[in-house]
Structure formats: structure tokens, C-alpha cells
Design a protein around this motif. Structure first.
Motif, PDB file in Angstrom:
ATOM      1  N   MET A   1      46.446  41.002  46.464  1.00  0.00           N
ATOM      2  CA  MET A   1      45.541  39.881  47.021  1.00  0.00           C
ATOM      3  C   MET A   1      44.631  39.879  44.993  1.00  0.00           C
ATOM      4  O   MET A   1      43.807  38.511  45.526  1.00  0.00           O
ATOM      5  N   PHE A   2      43.997  40.670  45.128  1.00  0.00           N
ATOM      6  CA  PHE A   2      42.686  40.675  44.729  1.00  0.00           C
ATOM      7  C   PHE A   2      43.388  39.920  42.730  1.00  0.00           C
ATOM      8  O   PHE A   2      42.448  39.603  42.224  1.00  0.00           O
ATOM      9  N   LEU A   3      44.335  40.625  42.659  1.00  0.00           N
ATOM     10  CA  LEU A   3      45.618  40.248  40.956  1.00  0.00           C
ATOM     11  C   LEU A   3      45.211  38.509  40.763  1.00  0.00           C
ATOM     12  O   LEU A   3      44.939  38.387  40.431  1.00  0.00           O
ATOM     13  N   TYR A   4      46.526  38.215  42.498  1.00  0.00           N
ATOM     14  CA  TYR A   4      45.802  36.295  42.856  1.00  0.00           C
ATOM     15  C   TYR A   4      44.439  35.781  42.175  1.00  0.00           C
ATOM     16  O   TYR A   4      44.330  35.402  41.716  1.00  0.00           O
ATOM     17  N   ALA A   5      43.317  36.650  42.929  1.00  0.00           N
ATOM     18  CA  ALA A   5      42.062  36.488  42.761  1.00  0.00           C
ATOM     19  C   ALA A   5      41.824  36.566  41.508  1.00  0.00           C
ATOM     20  O   ALA A   5      41.105  35.470  41.187  1.00  0.00           O
TER      21      ALA A   5
ATOM     22  N   GLY B   1      36.696  30.741  40.529  1.00  0.00           N
ATOM     23  CA  GLY B   1      36.240  31.392  41.105  1.00  0.00           C
ATOM     24  C   GLY B   1      35.678  32.904  41.000  1.00  0.00           C
ATOM     25  O   GLY B   1      34.410  33.380  41.713  1.00  0.00           O
ATOM     26  N   PHE B   2      36.213  33.027  40.346  1.00  0.00           N
ATOM     27  CA  PHE B   2      35.976  34.457  40.335  1.00  0.00           C
ATOM     28  C   PHE B   2      35.225  35.860  39.310  1.00  0.00           C
ATOM     29  O   PHE B   2      33.511  35.936  40.062  1.00  0.00           O
ATOM     30  N   SER B   3      34.497  34.900  38.205  1.00  0.00           N
ATOM     31  CA  SER B   3      33.364  35.046  37.869  1.00  0.00           C
ATOM     32  C   SER B   3      32.092  34.753  38.643  1.00  0.00           C
ATOM     33  O   SER B   3      31.464  35.471  38.601  1.00  0.00           O
TER      34      SER B   3
ATOM     35  N   LEU C   1      37.131  38.423  48.128  1.00  0.00           N
ATOM     36  CA  LEU C   1      36.462  37.387  49.747  1.00  0.00           C
ATOM     37  C   LEU C   1      36.009  36.470  48.376  1.00  0.00           C
ATOM     38  O   LEU C   1      36.155  35.183  48.958  1.00  0.00           O
ATOM     39  N   PHE C   2      34.627  37.167  48.044  1.00  0.00           N
ATOM     40  CA  PHE C   2      34.023  35.746  47.245  1.00  0.00           C
ATOM     41  C   PHE C   2      34.150  35.085  46.082  1.00  0.00           C
ATOM     42  O   PHE C   2      34.167  33.795  46.347  1.00  0.00           O
ATOM     43  N   THR C   3      35.336  35.719  45.556  1.00  0.00           N
ATOM     44  CA  THR C   3      36.454  34.358  44.688  1.00  0.00           C
ATOM     45  C   THR C   3      37.026  33.965  45.665  1.00  0.00           C
ATOM     46  O   THR C   3      36.713  32.461  45.486  1.00  0.00           O
ATOM     47  N   PHE C   4      37.798  33.650  46.847  1.00  0.00           N
ATOM     48  CA  PHE C   4      38.188  32.763  47.105  1.00  0.00           C
ATOM     49  C   PHE C   4      37.217  31.459  47.738  1.00  0.00           C
ATOM     50  O   PHE C   4      37.380  30.988  47.995  1.00  0.00           O
ATOM     51  N   LEU C   5      36.102  32.640  48.880  1.00  0.00           N
ATOM     52  CA  LEU C   5      35.339  31.545  49.135  1.00  0.00           C
ATOM     53  C   LEU C   5      34.514  30.255  47.652  1.00  0.00           C
ATOM     54  O   LEU C   5      34.241  29.446  48.163  1.00  0.00           O
TER      55      LEU C   5
ATOM     56  N   VAL D   1      39.382  28.777  53.998  1.00  0.00           N
ATOM     57  CA  VAL D   1      39.220  28.662  53.512  1.00  0.00           C
ATOM     58  C   VAL D   1      41.308  29.074  52.295  1.00  0.00           C
ATOM     59  O   VAL D   1      42.198  28.415  52.335  1.00  0.00           O
ATOM     60  N   PHE D   2      41.505  29.855  53.889  1.00  0.00           N
ATOM     61  CA  PHE D   2      43.190  29.779  53.290  1.00  0.00           C
ATOM     62  C   PHE D   2      43.874  28.986  54.143  1.00  0.00           C
ATOM     63  O   PHE D   2      44.382  28.301  52.898  1.00  0.00           O
TER      64      PHE D   2
END
Ligand code: PFF
Length: 445
Positions: free
Chosen positions: A183-187, A192-194, A266-270, A291-292
Motif C-alpha cells: 500500500m505504501f508503494l501505491y501511495a 498527496g505524498f509530498s 495514511l496521510f498521503t491517502f487523506l 477515502v477508501f
């Protein structure tokens, strides 16, 4: 009595399983969010480096040399300081106290596996009402899943270190790493990652009040499973000639790594979907499910996998929270493992029900004092007071009660020229830092 020993990999996975828990994936992101991110994360990371690391080596040493339960190991090592028996017993009790809410949260997670499988809430408002309804009025649902958690945890602990705890961790920990890693790789591929990186690593010192400081230090202990006799009890079953220092390095690295990876994810998704990072304990139960939902099909798959991963993290930690008292029951009160597992299990199970009630709208008022309900109080007293105090006891025990030659005999070959630094940090830096925490606490209380 001869204790079954962990295999080398088994120990690392079990110790990492203890450390990587709800603290990393549920608690860390929401407290980091509540206290504004960067500055809080930095205090937590510094505490892990300066205190966590040295105290973990000390905790493993006590178990490794004592080869007994969390209380008796102190006496086995130094028969002149019998009062440390009590310190060990209180530490182990903290585990059962933590379990009174830990098991409840595992119950919520199990419930959310079903929510994810059946129907994710379509908006943050809907997600809020699903969560609030569970807490406020679905007492029976919560008790049901808390019961499932109690049964699972007790069944594993009843099977012992090798057949229960080691086996559980050998299966669940690799699965957890794969799910969170994937899931991290997807994020990483999202915009939103930065923003998530900025939030977690750009310190805003104005947000760092004394409460945030105490919480960050307490969390460092909580997340590394320190000061409670869990790692001590596991270390009593280490194979001979184990390297405590490399075990510590690996466990600290895995624990910190998973916390940061889970937080960033999590914060990337948010951020990607415009949700709020500061929504408290409901973060992974409210903002995240919404978010999901937004993500479509992949979101549903992620939601199911995420709650499974969270359940795995919780269960592998939970067994380590119960095991110290179970071992004391066996050694000291001569109970069978089964009887001890059930007795200790019932302790946290029954109080856990009161913890559930303390969140419900019907009983909330009765079970709230000074702005904190029973759940919050137990969390605060264990993580912010008991675990750091347990850490302090162990630092004093290894730093001042044990003979230096006794400590050196095991650790000098493993630490080499870092021995002096470690010894100094354990004797002076860790106690001094914990003293500052105590002062802050007196000011906060
Ligand atoms: N380290 C676990 C977590 O981060 O969720 C919680 C925990 C387990 C705390 C075992 C203390 C302990 F002894």
C-alpha cells in the motif's frame, strides 16, 4: 522447569510483532495529527534513538540473564535487591491494563473488516456516523468483537511461546509487511505524498507544548513495547549466545520503519482526497474508510487488506501484553499455562467491557472524570506514566544495581567500543530524560 526457546528468526518476529502494533498504525498517525505533525514526530524519533534503544538493550539483558518471568528475573540476577520483584510485577500488570482498551480496539478493527467487506461509508459524514454509532450505542457489537479478540489471544497464549506465540508471529508478521509495503508503494505514486512528507517532517515548534512532549516520549515507550516486561519475558526464551544488540537494532528499525511508512501512507491517502489529518482516535475508522470509498474498487480491496493488517499488528502485540502476567501466574502462583492464560484473559476482558461502556452515550458521564473517560485514563496512566517508570526502573537496575562486570560480560563483546556510550546513556541520559517527563507530568496533572 525448562522453557521452550524461540528460534532466532522466531524471536525477532515475535519481538517485532510485539513492537509493531496498533501503536504504529492506529495511534501514531492520529497523535501525530493531533499535535501538528513534524515537531511531535521529531521528539518521538529522538526519544527512540536516545532512550528507547538503550533501554531495550537493558530490558533484553534482564530477561536473557534472568531466564525467568518479568518479576523473578530481577531477583535471579541480583538477590540483594528483592524489591525489584515488585517493580517487575507492576510492569507486567501494566500489560493487562493496556489490554483492557487494546482488546476493545482490536474488536473495532475486526468489526471494520466486515464494514469494509460489505459497505464502505460513502462520505466522511456517513463514516462518522458509522463509527459514532458503534461507540455510542452498539455496545453488544463491541462486546461481541472484544470477546472474539479475547478468545483468539487467550488461545494463542495458552499454546505457549513456541507453539502459540512464535507460530502466530511467523505467519502474521510477513503478511503485515507485505500489505503495508504494497500500500505504501501505491501511495508513493500519488500527489498527496509530498504533502504527507511535509506534514510529518516539517516541524512547527509552536505546536509542541508540554503535553505533546510527554505524549511523544510515552509513545516511544509504548510503540517499542518497553517498560512492561514484554520483551523481557520474550528474552527469557532467547536461544543461547544470542546477540541482544543486533536483535535490538532490527526491532527498533522495523518498528520505526513501519510507523513512518504507515503514517506517510495514511496521510498521503487523506491529503489526496482532502480529508482532515487531525481527527483523533477515529482517524483510521472515520477519515480513512471514506477515502477508501472515494478510491473505488481498489479502495475496497485496500480497506479490507488494511483492516486485516491492523488486526494482525494488534494481535501479535496483544499476546505480548498478556504473556508477562501469564508467565508470572505459571512461575509464581503455580498455575497451569491454560489456567493462567484464562485468568489473565478474564481480567482484561471484564474490565474491557467497562471500557466499552465508558465510550457509550449511556454510561459516558458516569465513567468520565476530569475530561477523560476510563479509556483515556487507562491509556494515559499506562503509556505516559507506567511504561516510562518501568523503563526508569530497568535503567537503574542495569545501570546501578547490577555489577558492571556482569553487564560487560554479555554486552562488551556485542557493543564493542560503543559499550561506554550505551552504558552512559542508560545510566544518565535515559533517567535524566525520564525525570524531565516526570516534571512535565506533575505540571500537566
Ligand atoms: N508496542 C505495541 C504497539 O505499538 O501497539 C503496544 C505494546 C505492546 C506496548 C507490548 C507495550 C508492550 F509491552
Amino acid at each position: 522447569m525448562k522453557i521452550a526457546r524461540f528460534s532466532r528468526v522466531g524471536f525477532i518476529l515475535a519481538a517485532a510483532g510485539s513492537a509493531v502494533g496498533l501503536g504504529n498504525i492506529w495511534k501514531f498517525p492520529y497523535i501525530a495529527g493531533e499535535y501538528g505533525g513534524g515537531a511531535f514526530v521529531l521528539v518521538y524519533l529522538i526519544t527512540v534513538m536516545l532512550i528507547g534503544f538503550s533501554v531495550m538493550i537493558a530490558e533484553l539483558l534482564i530477561g536473557y540473564l534472568g531466564r525467568s518471568d518479568a518479576a523473578s528475573s530481577f531477583v535471579k540476577i541480583s538477590s540483594t535487591h528483592k524489591s525489584f520483584w515488585l517493580a517487575g510485577a507492576i510492569m507486567a500488570m501494566a500489560g493487562l491494563l493496556i489490554m483492557t482498551f487494546y482488546s476493545v480496539v482490536i474488536g473495532w478493527i475486526l468489526n471494520y473488516i466486515f464494514v469494509a467487506l460489505t459497505s464502505l461509508p460513502a462520505s466522511v459524514d456517513e463514516a462518522k456516523s458509522v463509527f459514532t454509532q458503534m461507540i455510542d450505542s452498539s455496545i453488544l457489537t463491541q462486546i461481541f468483537f472484544h470477546t472474539v479478540a479475547f478468545v483468539l489471544i487467550s488461545a494463542v497464549v495458552a499454546r505457549g511461546i513456541k507453539g502459540g506465540i512464535e507460530r502466530l508471529n511467523m505467519v502474521l508478521m510477513p503478511l503485515l509487511f507485505v500489505i503495508v509495503g504494497g500500500m505504501f508503494l501505491y501511495a508513493l505514486s500519488l500527489d498527496g505524498f509530498s504533502k504527507a512528507v511535509d506534514f510529518m517532517f516539517m516541524p512547527d515548534w509552536s505546536k509542541l507544548n508540554s503535553e505533546a512532549f510527554v505524549t511523544a516520549v510515552g509513545h516511544a515507550f509504548f510503540t517499542l513495547s518497553l517498560g512492561m516486561g514484554a520483551l523481557l519475558t520474550y528474552a527469557a526464551s532467547l536461544p543461547k549466545n544470542s546477540n541482544l544488540v543486533s536483535n535490538t537494532l532490527i526491532v527498533v528499525a522495523l518498528d520505526t520503519g513501519i510507523a513512518l511508512v504507515a503514517g506517510l501512507m495514511l496521510f498521503t491517502f487523506l491529503y489526496e482526497y482532502g480529508a482532515e489529518p487531525s481527527s483523533g482516535p477515529g482517524l483510521v475508522f472515520i477519515s480513512l474508510p471514506a477515502v477508501f470509498y472515494e478510491m473505488g474498487t481498489i479502495g475496497t480491496v485496500f480497506a479490507v487488506l488494511f483492516f486485516f493488517a491492523l488486526a494482525f499488528a494488534g494481535l501479535t502485540s496483544a499476546v505480548s501484553l498478556v504473556e508477562p502476567m501469564v508467565q508470572i501466574g505459571i512461575d509464581k502462583f503455580k498455575m497451569s499455562r491454560l489456567k493462567s492464560s484464562i485468568s489473565m484473559g478474564l481480567f482484561f476482558y471484564l474490565i474491557g467491557i467497562v471500557v466499552i461502556l465508558s465510550g457509550s452515550s449511556e454510561f459516558k458521564e458516569t465513567l468520565t472524570w476530569g475530561g477523560k473517560n476510563l479509556f483515556d485514563w487507562i491509556d494515559f496512566i499506562t503509556a505516559s506514566i507506567m511504561l516510562p517508570l518501568g523503563g526508569l526502573m530497568m535503567a537503574i537496575f542495569v545501570g546501578f544495581v547490577m555489577r558492571r562486570s556482569q553487564v560487560e560480560a554479555v554486552l562488551k563483546p556485542q557493543l564493542g567500543r560503543f559499550f561506554e556510550i550505551w552504558y552512559f546513556s542508560l545510566r544518565f541520559i535515559a533517567p535524566a530524560a525520564l525525570f524531565v517527563v516526570a516534571l512535565h507530568l506533575l505540571g500537566v496533572a
